[in-house]
Write a protein that holds these residues in place. Sequence first.
Motif, PDB file in Angstrom:
ATOM      1  N   THR A  17       0.840  -1.193   0.000  1.00 48.64           N
ATOM      2  CA  THR A  17       0.000   0.000   0.000  1.00 48.64           C
ATOM      3  C   THR A  17       0.874   1.241   0.000  1.00 48.64           C
ATOM      4  O   THR A  17       2.075   1.179   0.306  1.00 48.64           O
TER       5      THR A  17
ATOM      6  N   TRP B  32       1.180   1.443   5.096  1.00 51.47           N
ATOM      7  CA  TRP B  32       0.240   1.208   6.194  1.00 51.47           C
ATOM      8  C   TRP B  32      -0.881   0.289   5.727  1.00 51.47           C
ATOM      9  O   TRP B  32      -1.476   0.475   4.680  1.00 51.47           O
ATOM     10  N   TRP B  33      -1.209  -0.728   6.546  1.00 48.98           N
ATOM     11  CA  TRP B  33      -2.213  -1.735   6.202  1.00 48.98           C
ATOM     12  C   TRP B  33      -3.287  -1.723   7.270  1.00 48.98           C
ATOM     13  O   TRP B  33      -3.047  -2.043   8.438  1.00 48.98           O
ATOM     14  N   LEU B  34      -4.502  -1.331   6.863  1.00 48.69           N
ATOM     15  CA  LEU B  34      -5.616  -1.227   7.795  1.00 48.69           C
ATOM     16  C   LEU B  34      -6.840  -1.885   7.182  1.00 48.69           C
ATOM     17  O   LEU B  34      -7.636  -1.236   6.490  1.00 48.69           O
TER      18      LEU B  34
ATOM     19  N   VAL C 273     -14.504   2.507   8.027  1.00 50.04           N
ATOM     20  CA  VAL C 273     -13.668   3.492   8.709  1.00 50.04           C
ATOM     21  C   VAL C 273     -14.262   4.867   8.451  1.00 50.04           C
ATOM     22  O   VAL C 273     -14.556   5.221   7.296  1.00 50.04           O
TER      23      VAL C 273
ATOM     24  N   ALA D 233     -12.918   2.694  13.440  1.00 46.47           N
ATOM     25  CA  ALA D 233     -12.805   1.555  12.531  1.00 46.47           C
ATOM     26  C   ALA D 233     -13.605   0.384  13.089  1.00 46.47           C
ATOM     27  O   ALA D 233     -13.342  -0.079  14.204  1.00 46.47           O
TER      28      ALA D 233
ATOM     29  N   GLN E  43     -11.788  -3.585  13.853  1.00 44.32           N
ATOM     30  CA  GLN E  43     -10.400  -3.486  14.274  1.00 44.32           C
ATOM     31  C   GLN E  43     -10.343  -2.914  15.685  1.00 44.32           C
ATOM     32  O   GLN E  43     -11.237  -2.170  16.120  1.00 44.32           O
TER      33      GLN E  43
ATOM     34  N   LEU F  40      -5.032   1.032  14.624  1.00 46.44           N
ATOM     35  CA  LEU F  40      -5.186   2.296  13.913  1.00 46.44           C
ATOM     36  C   LEU F  40      -3.832   3.000  13.785  1.00 46.44           C
ATOM     37  O   LEU F  40      -2.930   2.803  14.604  1.00 46.44           O
TER      38      LEU F  40
ATOM     39  N   TRP G  85      -6.970   2.496   3.529  1.00 44.19           N
ATOM     40  CA  TRP G  85      -7.497   1.372   4.301  1.00 44.19           C
ATOM     41  C   TRP G  85      -8.220   0.418   3.354  1.00 44.19           C
ATOM     42  O   TRP G  85      -8.658   0.804   2.275  1.00 44.19           O
TER      43      TRP G  85
ATOM     44  N   ASP H 251     -11.284  -2.045   2.544  1.00 45.40           N
ATOM     45  CA  ASP H 251     -12.684  -2.356   2.854  1.00 45.40           C
ATOM     46  C   ASP H 251     -12.878  -3.865   2.700  1.00 45.40           C
ATOM     47  O   ASP H 251     -12.903  -4.400   1.594  1.00 45.40           O
TER      48      ASP H 251
END
Length: 415
Positions: free
Chosen positions: A148, A152-154, A159, A186, A189, A194, A250, A252
């Motif tokens: 990404t 950052w991987w969320l 969110v 979020a 999570q 975060l 982020w 989905d």
Amino acid sequence: MVGRLITALFGLFLACGAATSANAAEPDLTLEATIEADGNEPYVGEMVLVTLRGDYDAFITLERFEGIELPNFTWLQLGRDVWSKGRKNGREYTSVERKLALYPQKPGTLAIGPFRHRLTLDDGSGRRSETIVVSNALDLTVKPKPATNGGWWLPARNVTIDDHWDMDTARLADGATATRTVTITAAGQTAAALPPPPKVVAPWLIAFIAPEIRTTEITRDGPVGTVQWQWRMRPSRSEPGRLPAYHIPWFDTQSRQMRDLVMKSRRFAYATITAPEGTAARTRPESWLLPLALGLFLPIGAALHRRRPLPARAILARLRRWLPERDAFAMRAALLRGDARAYRRIAARRLSRRGLAPEEKLAALDEALFRGAPVQSVDLRSLDRRLREVLRRAEAPKDIDTWQRGQGFAARPRG
């Protein structure tokens, strides 16, 4: 003969009754584990829900799940176990349901379970026995997290962001400090997953961030993590500036698409800068006094010295050196009142006018004003002495003869 036949029939009846009682005494105990995920092959760090459901045709006096071991996951229990009564095939059952949220930590085929539920049963006559009910085992295929922007991987089900300012930063009052509060929520999570707060840095901005607040709410559908950031900001210069936007990518998990969370760009400016032209001019006496003085004294000076007059810029610079600066009086008055905020505002204006950095010269005062430290800890009089010395060095007068030589003039010999 008849007596023996009756005895045999009675024994057979007792044996059938005993067998029936033995069969009835064996309870029906089942424990089943099921998986619920938004994708057939979830990514590393994505939430996977596991439901344990036990259906027990018995009277339970004590129970506990044995230690759950999931070496390739981080996990948390989603609330307390839910117990209920129901009927199945005409028989009454006691049911229990436990929900877990699992987060795989590595890719590959990972094993989940089996799980064990230790029960203490009562057969109805006061006799108790202990048994362990074992669930089925599950396999889960996990994909590695994709690359990404920013690394950052969320992954989350949803969110949202709430970006709130307590004032209009495009029209700030002189010396005003704006407060920005950003809240990110979020679903699916925990708060620990975060991102950290962005670094708010600009050469024209003074910004301090309060300690962040992270909370996690547990629901039956998964955790809901929240983080709150709060900054106090004010421009260090009178010129306007723009705070850039900040993007948080982020994933989905429901639509299986990458999305973007944006902290929007923001303009900073003092209201006096954006005021209509002419407003400031009507309130400044020098806008008409200075041209009048120049018109009166320039011809007289030229006639007395029989030489070409100095340009208006040179005369204005000399007059400014001779006449006391208005901000100097205002700065002195703020010092006598002990008004640190007014003193800081006027000093920053004088420093900026001479090309000096206010945030460097006024760092100690900024620390007290914007971090909540007691202002009394700053010695305003010592700071004023240092600033006057700095301003004096920055106002070193230019030699007028240097200007004359640059214009090609030479003194005329007498006689």
